[in-house]
Motif scaffolding. Structure first.
Motif, short mmCIF file in Angstrom:
data_model
loop_
_atom_site.label_atom_id
_atom_site.label_comp_id
_atom_site.label_asym_id
_atom_site.label_seq_id
_atom_site.Cartn_x
_atom_site.Cartn_y
_atom_site.Cartn_z
N SER A 47 0.81 -1.22 0.00
CA SER A 47 0.00 0.00 0.00
C SER A 47 0.85 1.27 0.00
O SER A 47 0.36 2.35 -0.30
N SER A 48 2.14 1.13 0.33
CA SER A 48 3.00 2.32 0.40
C SER A 48 3.24 2.87 -1.01
O SER A 48 3.39 2.12 -1.97
N ARG A 49 3.33 4.18 -1.08
CA ARG A 49 3.47 4.84 -2.38
C ARG A 49 4.91 4.80 -2.85
O ARG A 49 5.83 5.13 -2.11
N GLU A 50 5.12 4.38 -4.10
CA GLU A 50 6.47 4.34 -4.66
C GLU A 50 6.81 5.71 -5.24
O GLU A 50 5.94 6.44 -5.73
N PRO A 51 8.10 6.08 -5.22
CA PRO A 51 8.51 7.36 -5.81
C PRO A 51 8.29 7.37 -7.32
O PRO A 51 8.08 6.32 -7.95
N GLU A 52 8.37 8.56 -7.90
CA GLU A 52 8.31 8.70 -9.35
C GLU A 52 9.75 8.80 -9.87
O GLU A 52 10.57 9.52 -9.29
N TYR A 53 10.02 8.10 -10.97
CA TYR A 53 11.39 8.04 -11.50
C TYR A 53 11.46 8.59 -12.91
O TYR A 53 10.44 8.73 -13.60
#
Length: 927
Positions: free
Chosen positions: A388-394
């Motif tokens: 559920s944790s939000r992943e960074p944008e790459y």
């Protein structure tokens, strides 16, 4: 929340170090706006610490010693001169080998330096031979060992573990080879070691890691890494720059770090930030589940291959996804260490539960761990495993499905011919059918199932095509991760426990390769099980791969030849050419250590591990490879709980205790270093001769001659002194005048603490193409006299005559790896400015950092279009107030006037230039 974790570290640093001058609020906002600003702006970065190794550390510490001298001479307090950034210097990163185990009697190679000193006073560690009781372990057939002499050859291990007898796992006296090499190192480097010892006593904020502890990157990873710094109740992330390319290893621990040049690290030590273009960050998403049979080596090499294909050069790489938690810290640091293989600046693994578990096993205090976890979570630097944790944008995402990584072997004749283990049986069958060549053996179809009975040690066996007769577990260059050797040991343990055996005629052997591997095998308790299957330690050197296998039993050789059997060898080495292991073993496969043990138990390579059992265990039960293959969880548990904890405990004790030679080494304790005028290694440089408390307006350069007229792509290798000292060079003439023979010259690297040697070695590269000369040679013309001289000799004449010099160059001046003396050397030659068509970015900033003006021709202009020959004299007038990228007028002695761009990119660079470079800028703070 959307920033990559590595960018968050840059952002935190910019906020914490914002002073409105070196780090501005706008810099922090640019990092925060990374999504649109990446690749378009330069930002400052203040790392938490610096790691130096011996060769690059010596000039930095000499500069600090010289700065103390200059501050005292200018009326300041020299005690205040210390590195501003915490710095660790590893003394014995570089080791020169003078003695090997086979040539104790050989004359040593002094490698230069002063006349050899009597060794008697340098040997407080010399151990007297003593008998070591044999406990009968390891299947030793040769009786008790004595001082490392056993029934088979064994060489020294010089890692962070006790010297162990490989047969009995008993501590033994240090072998004579180790003692003699250490003695030569202390003798040859005594001056430098005394200087380092003095530095450790008088400078604050610097820690000297004593000799015989380990290499810079190893000590950095295993001992120096903090993950989170705590200074006066302030917590902040650990980050590091170092002068070693392997500095990137620490990114596997969640510590942002990479390797830079000597002049950048020195600037950071002085309290200056690094400047870097805000990088793109490539997200590497790991998904799927690792195949049970895939080893750490399989995973690391597969990920490396994907990143190489993704073109990540010059970018940050950051790992995310559900698969990251399946990688141990050892796997992560190995991947991070391989950055040079795929060109990334660094490969970052954010701190997660795997990292914390590893740190716990290294002995980190529980309370500190709890504070670390709470802090990292509070500032959003902790990677959560929850979906559920939000992943960074790459900037871009590269996906690697761990499920697709399968184990391979290589063979049967060439290491580049890879075979998936699940295809091994069918591939070998194809090899039997193929014509003789790079893979084929051309065995007639009707003979492919032939068997030859053979009697051995009272039992009858049947040999057939594909039978294994050699199985060697070697910790070689392509299997350097000790966890893979541990996997072989755990497989052996499980095999023994269920009743599997290896046929006695198979030549089995175990060569750990290093003390670190020995530590893994001994502390985990798997060696007796390997021995039970016949894998006994035979030594530490190259053995099976180079054809040093013991002869096969005569009965087996005769049976192979009689039946024209394609017998196999399986080894975890690097070479497998046909007939290399033994003339009658025609098929040879390279495999991971646990697979070597598996094929030895199976006794053949014609097996499908998925559907066919390895053998019959107790109670007649069929045992498959999947039944005894250690899971990654089992492997990581043993590695962390048994191996890592004991390894770190011993390393900590070694660091705290130091070593006797270092502890007994005498060194001065004075505030100022007592320079020895006779020394050819350590000399006070002249960087601070014009130290002034207040900046002065840039002085005009009047009637300067051109020292060198160079073309395009002049690299730092052309400029900076490196390698051996040529006998005909200016540096050689200087050393000869000091009474040294060519045998004692040593290298430029060893003499980096002597500016007289390094200045003479600047532009001494035999490949240097000076247009005045017309051919590659380290020569130039001294125009007032018309003489053709060494570059140093011409520069020295110009300085005596009071004539300034400049350098003319083409495009991309200063390409290549960062080298501190590529800027320091020209400065000491008297170069006031470099006029080029374009500069390599890092080198341009280094020129400013030492006090040389980088000037660039206007677009479309160069010496040819302006009609310049380089034989003119040039005058440069600097206005009282400089501004970034302002235009200056140059006037030549022929009356020509043209404009150039002064490549100062910001006000910080202008300020540094006014003070004569970063060294002088920082030094004046102490006045």
């Amino acid at each position: 929340d959307t920033l990559p974790y590595s960018i968050r570290v840059l952002f935190e640093s910019s906020v914490r170090n914002c002073d409105g001058f070196l780090v501005k609020e706008a810099d922090a906002m640019n990092i925060l706006d990374w999504k649109t600003k990446q690749n378009h702006v330069e930002v400052p970065f203040c790392p938490a610490r610096v790691v130096l190794q011996d060769f690059t550390g010596i000039p930095a510490m000499v500069d600090f010693a010289a700065m103390r001298e200059a501050v005292r001479n200018a009326g300041g307090d020299p005690v205040k001169v210390n590195p501003a950034c915490p710095t660790d210097l590893t003394v014995d990163h570089s080791l020169q080998i003078d003695f090997s185990k086979c040539a104790i009697q050989n004359a040593p190679n002094p490698g230069g330096g002063e006349a050899p000193k009597p060794p008697a006073r340098l040997s407080p560690l010399r151990a007297q031979p003593r008998k070591v009781p044999c406990r009968g372990q390891g299947g030793c057939r040769g009786g008790p060992c004595e001082s490392g002499r056993g029934p088979a050859p064994f060489s020294a291990q010089i890692e962070n573990t006790p010297i162990l007898c490989p047969f009995h796992l008993q501590p033994v006296p240090e072998p004579e080879t180790v003692l003699k090499n250490q003695e030569m190192e202390f003798g040859r480097n005594r001056e430098r070691l005394q200087f380092f010892k003095w530095s450790s006593k008088v400078f604050k904020n610097i820690s000297i890691i004593p000799p015989e502890t380990g290499t810079a990157h190893q000590v950095n990873l295993e001992y120096l890494s903090k993950v989170v710094f705590e200074v006066k109740d302030l917590l902040y992330p650990d980050s590091v720059v170092g002068t070693d390319s392997h500095t990137t290893m620490v990114n596997g621990l969640g510590i942002l770090g990479w390797g830079v040049g000597g002049i950048e690290t020195e600037a950071v030590m002085l309290g200056m930030p690094l400047t870097l273009t805000l990088p793109e960050v490539v997200g590497c998403e790991l998904t799927g589940t690792v195949s049970p049979f895939a080893t750490s080596i399989d995973i690391v090499l597969s990920i490396t291959k994907h990143l190489r294909q993704a073109e990540v050069a010059g970018k940050f790489v950051e790992f995310f996804g559900s698969g990251v938690s399946q990688l141990s810290v050892a796997d992560r640091t190995t991947i991070a260490n391989m950055c040079p293989e795929y060109g990334a600046i660094l490969s970052f693994f954010p701190v997660d539960n795997v990292t914390l578990k590893h740190l716990k096993h290294t002995g980190l205090d529980k309370a500190k761990l709890e504070v670390m976890e709470a802090y990292l979570k509070a500032v959003k630097l902790f990677r959560n495993d929850e979906s559920s944790s939000r992943e960074p944008e790459y900037s871009q995402v590269v996906q690697v499905n761990l499920s697709s990584i399968i184990p391979y072997v290589s063979g049967p004749k060439r290491s580049q011919d890879r075979v998936a283990v699940n295809n091994m049986k069918s591939d070998f069958q194809a090899c039997l059918n193929e014509k003789c060549g790079v893979k084929g053996f051309q065995i007639a179809a009707e003979k492919q199932n032939d068997t030859v009975p053979v009697e051995y040690e009272g039992n009858e066996y049947k040999l057939s095509h594909g039978c294994v007769v050699i199985a060697a577990v070697i910790s070689c260059t392509n299997n350097c991760n000790p966890s893979v050797m541990l996997a072989a040991g755990l497989l052996a343990k499980k095999a023994v426990e269920v009743g599997l055996v290896v046929k006695p005629y198979i030549r089995t052997s175990l060569s750990p390769g290093s003390g670190m591997v020995t530590h893994y095998l001994s502390s985990s308790g798997v060696l007796p099980y390997l021995s039970k299957l016949g894998f006994e330690v035979v030594g530490y050197g190259c053995s099976t791969c180079v054809g040093n296998t013991a002869p096969l039993p005569e009965a087996i050789r005769n049976a192979i030849k009689q039946g024209d059997i394609i017998a196999c060898g399986v080894l975890s080495g690097t070479k497998n050419f046909e007939g290399r292991l033994c003339d009658c073993v025609r098929a040879n496969y390279l495999a991971s250590p646990p697979l070597v043990v598996a094929y030895a138990i199976a006794g053949t390579v014609r097996i499908d591990f998925e559907t066919e059992p390895l053998g019959i265990g107790f109670n007649g039960k069929s045992i498959y490879l999947r039944d005894i293959w250690p899971t990654r969880k089992e492997l990581h548990t043993v590695e962390e709980e048994c191996v890592i904890s004991s390894m770190f405990k011993e390393l900590k004790e070694k660091m705290e205790k130091g070593n006797k030679r270092w502890n007994l080494l005498e060194a001065p304790e004075s505030t100022l270093f007592p320079w020895d005028s006779k020394s050819t290694y350590i000399r006070c440089p002249s960087f601070f001769d014009k130290l002034a408390k207040e900046p002065v307006a840039p002085q005009p350069v009047e009637n300067a001659h051109v020292l060198l007229y160079l073309g395009d792509s002049v690299t730092t290798d052309h400029i900076s002194p490196a390698g051996s000292i040529a006998r005909s060079s200016a540096a050689a003439k200087y050393l000869t005048s000091k009474g040294l023979t060519p045998r004692e010259f040593n290298s430029y690297g060893a003499r980096r603490g002597n500016d007289a040697v390094m200045t003479r070695g600047t532009f001494a590269n035999i490949k240097l193409l000076n247009k005045f000369i017309g051919k590659p040679a380290p020569k130039t013309i001294h125009f007032p006299s018309g003489q053709t001289l060494d570059v140093f000799e011409a520069a020295e004449l110009y300085q005596k005559e009071g004539i300034p010099v400049i350098i003319l160059a083409g495009k991309k001046y200063g390409l290549g790896s960062s080298r501190d003396w590529a800027a320091k050397g020209p400065f000491l030659l008297g170069v006031k400015a470099v006029l080029a068509e374009s500069f390599e970015k890092v080198h341009r900033s280094q020129l400013i950092g030492i006090g040389i003006a980088p000037l660039q021709f206007r677009p479309g202009e160069n010496p040819s279009t302006l009609g310049l020959t380089g034989k003119e004299q040039f005058s440069i007038l600097f206005p009282p107030e400089l501004s970034p990228r302002m235009t200056l007028d140059l006037k030549t002695s022929t009356g020509k006037v043209f404009s150039v761009i002064a490549l100062f990119e910001n006000n910080v660079e202008i300020t540094l230039y006014k003070y004569g470079g970063s060294l002088n800028f920082v030094a004046r703070r102490f006045l």
